[in-house]
Motif scaffolding. Sequence first.
Motif, PDB file in Angstrom:
ATOM      1  N   ASN A 181       6.461  27.440 -16.247  1.00 28.40           N
ATOM      2  CA  ASN A 181       5.030  26.172 -15.649  1.00 28.40           C
ATOM      3  C   ASN A 181       4.422  27.233 -16.366  1.00 28.40           C
ATOM      4  O   ASN A 181       3.155  26.037 -16.721  1.00 28.40           O
ATOM      5  CB  ASN A 181       4.550  27.603 -14.378  1.00 28.40           C
ATOM      6  N   ALA A 182       4.252  28.146 -17.211  1.00 34.35           N
ATOM      7  CA  ALA A 182       2.958  28.489 -18.571  1.00 34.35           C
ATOM      8  C   ALA A 182       3.344  27.097 -19.225  1.00 34.35           C
ATOM      9  O   ALA A 182       2.535  26.465 -20.382  1.00 34.35           O
ATOM     10  CB  ALA A 182       3.558  30.052 -19.438  1.00 34.35           C
ATOM     11  N   GLY A 183       4.733  26.824 -20.049  1.00 35.75           N
ATOM     12  CA  GLY A 183       5.093  25.665 -20.802  1.00 35.75           C
ATOM     13  C   GLY A 183       5.092  24.815 -19.697  1.00 35.75           C
ATOM     14  O   GLY A 183       3.736  24.089 -21.048  1.00 35.75           O
TER      15      GLY A 183
ATOM     16  N   GLY B 137      -5.889  25.808 -16.597  1.00 38.74           N
ATOM     17  CA  GLY B 137      -6.385  27.113 -15.829  1.00 38.74           C
ATOM     18  C   GLY B 137      -5.700  25.986 -14.925  1.00 38.74           C
ATOM     19  O   GLY B 137      -5.844  25.143 -14.006  1.00 38.74           O
ATOM     20  N   ILE B 138      -6.066  27.378 -13.527  1.00 38.53           N
ATOM     21  CA  ILE B 138      -6.224  26.473 -12.155  1.00 38.53           C
ATOM     22  C   ILE B 138      -7.756  26.626 -11.049  1.00 38.53           C
ATOM     23  O   ILE B 138      -8.000  27.553 -11.005  1.00 38.53           O
ATOM     24  CB  ILE B 138      -5.080  27.665 -11.224  1.00 38.53           C
ATOM     25  N   PRO B 139      -8.112  25.820 -11.439  1.00 34.51           N
ATOM     26  CA  PRO B 139      -9.265  25.460 -10.331  1.00 34.51           C
ATOM     27  C   PRO B 139      -9.377  26.620  -9.264  1.00 34.51           C
ATOM     28  O   PRO B 139      -8.419  26.760  -7.918  1.00 34.51           O
ATOM     29  CB  PRO B 139      -9.481  24.139  -9.218  1.00 34.51           C
TER      30      PRO B 139
ATOM     31  N   PHE C 221       6.595  24.253  -1.387  1.00 32.81           N
ATOM     32  CA  PHE C 221       5.821  22.522  -1.443  1.00 32.81           C
ATOM     33  C   PHE C 221       4.697  21.817  -2.352  1.00 32.81           C
ATOM     34  O   PHE C 221       4.072  21.171  -2.015  1.00 32.81           O
ATOM     35  CB  PHE C 221       6.148  22.177  -0.114  1.00 32.81           C
ATOM     36  N   PHE C 222       3.484  23.497  -2.216  1.00 33.48           N
ATOM     37  CA  PHE C 222       1.729  22.966  -3.244  1.00 33.48           C
ATOM     38  C   PHE C 222       2.622  22.435  -4.654  1.00 33.48           C
ATOM     39  O   PHE C 222       3.079  23.260  -5.450  1.00 33.48           O
ATOM     40  CB  PHE C 222       1.002  24.418  -2.436  1.00 33.48           C
ATOM     41  N   THR C 223       2.114  21.360  -4.757  1.00 34.60           N
ATOM     42  CA  THR C 223       2.122  21.318  -6.156  1.00 34.60           C
ATOM     43  C   THR C 223       1.368  20.124  -6.698  1.00 34.60           C
ATOM     44  O   THR C 223       0.835  19.701  -5.825  1.00 34.60           O
ATOM     45  CB  THR C 223       3.837  20.337  -6.205  1.00 34.60           C
TER      46      THR C 223
ATOM     47  N   GLY D  77       8.459  27.160  -6.937  1.00 37.44           N
ATOM     48  CA  GLY D  77       8.866  27.999  -7.738  1.00 37.44           C
ATOM     49  C   GLY D  77       7.963  28.916  -7.805  1.00 37.44           C
ATOM     50  O   GLY D  77       8.390  29.990  -7.023  1.00 37.44           O
ATOM     51  N   LEU D  78       6.563  28.871  -7.580  1.00 37.25           N
ATOM     52  CA  LEU D  78       5.636  30.033  -7.296  1.00 37.25           C
ATOM     53  C   LEU D  78       6.308  30.650  -5.355  1.00 37.25           C
ATOM     54  O   LEU D  78       5.851  32.258  -5.392  1.00 37.25           O
ATOM     55  CB  LEU D  78       4.767  29.175  -7.508  1.00 37.25           C
ATOM     56  N   ALA D  79       6.265  29.951  -4.907  1.00 37.43           N
ATOM     57  CA  ALA D  79       6.512  30.257  -3.698  1.00 37.43           C
ATOM     58  C   ALA D  79       7.983  31.261  -3.543  1.00 37.43           C
ATOM     59  O   ALA D  79       7.835  32.434  -2.547  1.00 37.43           O
ATOM     60  CB  ALA D  79       6.718  28.868  -2.654  1.00 37.43           C
TER      61      ALA D  79
ATOM     62  N   GLY E  42      -6.654  28.627 -19.119  1.00 39.73           N
ATOM     63  CA  GLY E  42      -5.801  28.793 -19.051  1.00 39.73           C
ATOM     64  C   GLY E  42      -5.801  29.911 -17.898  1.00 39.73           C
ATOM     65  O   GLY E  42      -6.389  30.325 -16.526  1.00 39.73           O
ATOM     66  N   ALA E  43      -4.176  30.396 -17.801  1.00 43.41           N
ATOM     67  CA  ALA E  43      -4.006  31.307 -16.533  1.00 43.41           C
ATOM     68  C   ALA E  43      -3.138  32.194 -17.333  1.00 43.41           C
ATOM     69  O   ALA E  43      -2.179  32.348 -17.983  1.00 43.41           O
ATOM     70  CB  ALA E  43      -3.967  30.365 -15.257  1.00 43.41           C
ATOM     71  N   THR E  44      -3.457  33.627 -16.197  1.00 44.27           N
ATOM     72  CA  THR E  44      -2.481  34.423 -16.369  1.00 44.27           C
ATOM     73  C   THR E  44      -1.951  34.912 -15.312  1.00 44.27           C
ATOM     74  O   THR E  44      -2.689  35.450 -14.270  1.00 44.27           O
ATOM     75  CB  THR E  44      -3.258  36.170 -16.851  1.00 44.27           C
TER      76      THR E  44
HETATM   77  P1  ADP Z   1       5.829  23.059  -9.614  1.00 41.26           P
HETATM   78  O1  ADP Z   1       5.662  23.632 -10.289  1.00 41.26           O
HETATM   79  O2  ADP Z   1       6.780  22.895  -8.941  1.00 41.26           O
HETATM   80  O3  ADP Z   1       4.368  22.149  -8.768  1.00 41.26           O
HETATM   81  P2  ADP Z   1       5.272  26.544  -8.037  1.00 41.26           P
HETATM   82  O4  ADP Z   1       5.722  26.751  -7.192  1.00 41.26           O
HETATM   83  O5  ADP Z   1       5.960  26.520  -9.502  1.00 41.26           O
HETATM   84  O6  ADP Z   1       5.244  24.353  -8.600  1.00 41.26           O
HETATM   85  O7  ADP Z   1       3.495  26.033  -8.447  1.00 41.26           O
HETATM   86  C1  ADP Z   1       2.807  25.400  -8.042  1.00 41.26           C
HETATM   87  C2  ADP Z   1       1.086  25.175  -8.324  1.00 41.26           C
HETATM   88  O8  ADP Z   1       0.251  25.859  -9.206  1.00 41.26           O
HETATM   89  C3  ADP Z   1       1.725  23.428 -10.139  1.00 41.26           C
HETATM   90  O9  ADP Z   1       1.642  22.930  -9.036  1.00 41.26           O
HETATM   91  C4  ADP Z   1      -0.102  23.930 -10.478  1.00 41.26           C
HETATM   92  O10 ADP Z   1      -0.434  23.776 -10.011  1.00 41.26           O
HETATM   93  C5  ADP Z   1       0.436  25.460 -10.459  1.00 41.26           C
HETATM   94  N1  ADP Z   1       0.617  26.467 -11.423  1.00 41.26           N
HETATM   95  C6  ADP Z   1       1.702  27.095 -11.724  1.00 41.26           C
HETATM   96  N2  ADP Z   1       1.272  27.701 -12.471  1.00 41.26           N
HETATM   97  C7  ADP Z   1       0.774  27.144 -13.451  1.00 41.26           C
HETATM   98  C8  ADP Z   1      -0.437  27.705 -15.060  1.00 41.26           C
HETATM   99  N3  ADP Z   1       0.727  28.608 -15.582  1.00 41.26           N
HETATM  100  N4  ADP Z   1      -1.144  26.650 -15.316  1.00 41.26           N
HETATM  101  C9  ADP Z   1      -1.733  26.174 -14.149  1.00 41.26           C
HETATM  102  N5  ADP Z   1      -1.596  25.474 -13.097  1.00 41.26           N
HETATM  103  C10 ADP Z   1      -0.387  26.422 -12.681  1.00 41.26           C
END
Ligand code: ADP
Length: 940
Positions: A705-707, A740-742, A753-755, A766-768, A790-792
Amino acid sequence: MRGDLTGLNSVQFNAVGSGSCMDTIDTNSDIKWKNCHGSLTCSPVERSQRTVVLEDFALRSELDADAAIALLEDAFSGVACGMALLDEDLNFVLVNESFADIAFGGETASRFSGKVDKIPFENWSLDHFQTPDGLEEVGLKADLRRAITSCEQGMAWKLRDGRQFQASAKRAQIGGYLVSTTEVTPRDTMEAAERARNMLREAVDALDDGIMLFDSDMNLEVFNTRASEFFQRDGNRFEPGQSFEAIWRRLALDGFWVLEDGVDPEDRARLAVKNVRNGAKYREIRLSDGRELLASSHKTDQGGYLLVYRDRTDQARVENLLEDVIENLPVGVAVEDADHRLTHCNDAFSRFYGISGDELKSLSRADRIAQLYDKLEALNDVPCDGFPLSAQRSIMRAHSEQFIPVEMKFRDGRHILAERASTTRGETILVMTDTTSLKEARDMLLDAFQALDEGMVLCDGDMNYVFGNDAWKKMNFEGAEHMIPEVGDSVVENLAALIAMGHYDMGGMSGEEYMQWMMSEMSQHGKRAHVKFANGRHIMGSSHLTSYGGALLFVRDITEQQKLEAELEQQREITHQNEKLSALGELLAGVAHELNNPLSVVFGYSQMLQGKINDPVLSERVDLICQSSERAAKIVRTFLAMARQRPTSMEPCPVNDILETALEVSSYSLKSNGTEVVVDLDGSDPHVTGDFDQLAQVFSNLIVNAGHAVRNKGARGKITVRTRHEGGQVQIDISDNGNGIPKDIQPRIFEPFFTTKDVGEGTGIGLAFSHRIVESHDGTLTVASTVGQGATFTVRLLASEDDSVLLTGPEVEHPSSRSVLVVDDEEGVARLITDLLTEAGYTVTMSTDPTAALKLAEAQQFDAVLSDFKMPQMSGDTFFRALRAVAPENAARTGFITGDAMSTQVTTFFKTSKRPHIEKPIMKDELLSLLTSLIGDSTT
Ligand code: ADP
């Protein structure tokens, strides 16, 4: 008209005896008289001035004196101008009507017989008679005499009503003087005077008051229509000249007046005359038809009397009604005049003092206050608020000029409210009300309000504070107790001050916006408003309009409720997420299950091939197949583990190693993008208890995701992987310098399924899953992000001791003498197990049919039995029960290999039977461990 001619006859008639005598009529003459005695001619000499002067007269010798005088009278009365004949001593001898009108205001003959200076000058405008000595009448009369005797011509006479005359005097041939007057009033002045007279007459007639004008002898001169309406009846008409007394008597006798009993109408009429003459100003008259008149009399400048009658029947009725109402009021009411003397008071008011109203009225204000005070003291009813001095003071205050209502509380428990108000005429209205029952009711109400758990506040119509209960004070002013308002304080100002001191959680609004919001909420009566305080308290308030135009606010503390609701919402969200994941997990588990057997075969045989091929290229390929299939097998297991919501195996894992594995997996895409990867690992080699592969998958997800996040930055993209062991926890941070993430989507990224990625790029799981895996390890996965920076992602797991050496244990020995029965309906799998065990030195009997296997077990004792669970012919638990029946010793050494760890049938069986088992896809080491445990197990 004739005057006194006695003195004139002998002397002057003789003197004219020799005068001419005309028996013919001069055709040039304007006026001629002729009778049987002779004729008299009057000729105009100054026609232009319309002045006719008696120039001459001829009297026939046979004409006697009486006839001559009669002729003279006729002549006088016939001329339009004023004519007066005076003797030598300036006594009037003869005047005509015109002259009488000018000189005497139309008086009768008796009035003007006498000297010329008898003329009453009050009708005259005397300014043109100015003498050096002023306007004294004596001087004027002397002037007039002089003017006549010196035969002055064109004397100007002006009357008060505006008419103007010119008078000329002349010696009469018969002796004495002739004075003639000619009106020279300018036409417009005459008309104006006439108009004014008419208007005056009309105005007087139109008056609502009855007007009657009497002369100095009290004879009726003038009256208007209203007066005749008041008093005239048929056969009883006013006539000018009627005397006041006669009119009065007549009305009394006719029963027009209501007279006191026994009063004689004659006496009453005489008294009325006396009253008017004495100038009695106002009297009330009651008429027998029920009307009430207010009569007033005034003396006129002319010495007459003007009587004015006003109908006050309606007013009297209203006054009586008002008096009745006031008298019957339950409150004490009194009226004080500008000098603070009581003019009126009702019974209730006098009862406060305990004396009669009349007595009360005779007291001065100071006496009244003292009287009230004495009375109160005597009755032991002294006000209890610091009596007696302050009591007196409070009563005094009630009577002060400030018009402040004063409440007095008496010892006997009564509450008295004293109020004052002023009238437009400078009077003061005093009102005393016994408010005891009201007070009691109010106190009861306030007690009830005080007992409420809900907060309540009462404001008056100007939004000033009246009352608030303790619950409200506690809710609203916690930490700002000094801001609790006093009675009369403005609630709006109080609110503004609280806002200014940051008392409320305004949710991003400015102070002004918040104030506006509050005011608008309060103005919408009945609407509920949710108010948050800076200290975290929540209240729900609503305002209601009171009947007196004020506001009643109710507030309820909903802090606890809010907390519960938030928790509930969180729970709901978790359940929702779990449901979604479970559904997903089940789906994946189904797929994984189907993959298990083929994957077991691929992996198992690739493992067996390893080390057996000399060709280095082939050997490398077999290694690759082995690694990939192992990896695939592990992924399948991860899915299954997630579906089961628990980690597959929990063993101490080195966190740094897990991360290195994860980095390895994702390194290819990072490198191709030129992303800088900073690895900052804790040197103490921290360990956590968990599933190495699952955790590696979590970190690899986060790194991938970071990549993605820094993909567009090329060489400027940077990812930092950091581990730290602190306070019994291991913290793993994976940071990037991407977009970063709003804030608004941060809470959603862990949802399945949130993407935000394009179709084909992201799946949103992935994150779920990562979150789920970390939670199943009793850890946390959180995110911190600032848009543009960015995000951590941070994973926190409990640190564990590195006891892997202990767990690994000594190498297991697999004696070749041991026999194993392998039962699996799928031949490929059965064969794989057989081959793996054979290679390890076991003697294996393979069966793909459980019934046949039972027979084998019945016939022979094995060191171990390995069975599949889900077989079409017979499920694992049925097989076990049958085995226990036919070959209990073999049953005691039976273990299972299952590809369906999800089903409740399977989990329940393992729980109750306590049989060891491993899951597909089959891994060599696990298989051998299971066998070891079975053989060891059977020995116990
Ligand atoms: P996917 O990567 O398939 O969209 P994930 O569950 O891994 O699904 O991530 C969900 C959403 O979270 C991503 O679509 C993205 O919007 C956000 N996200 C995750 N990691 C990052 C990150 N490092 N920087 C920005 N947004 C991120």
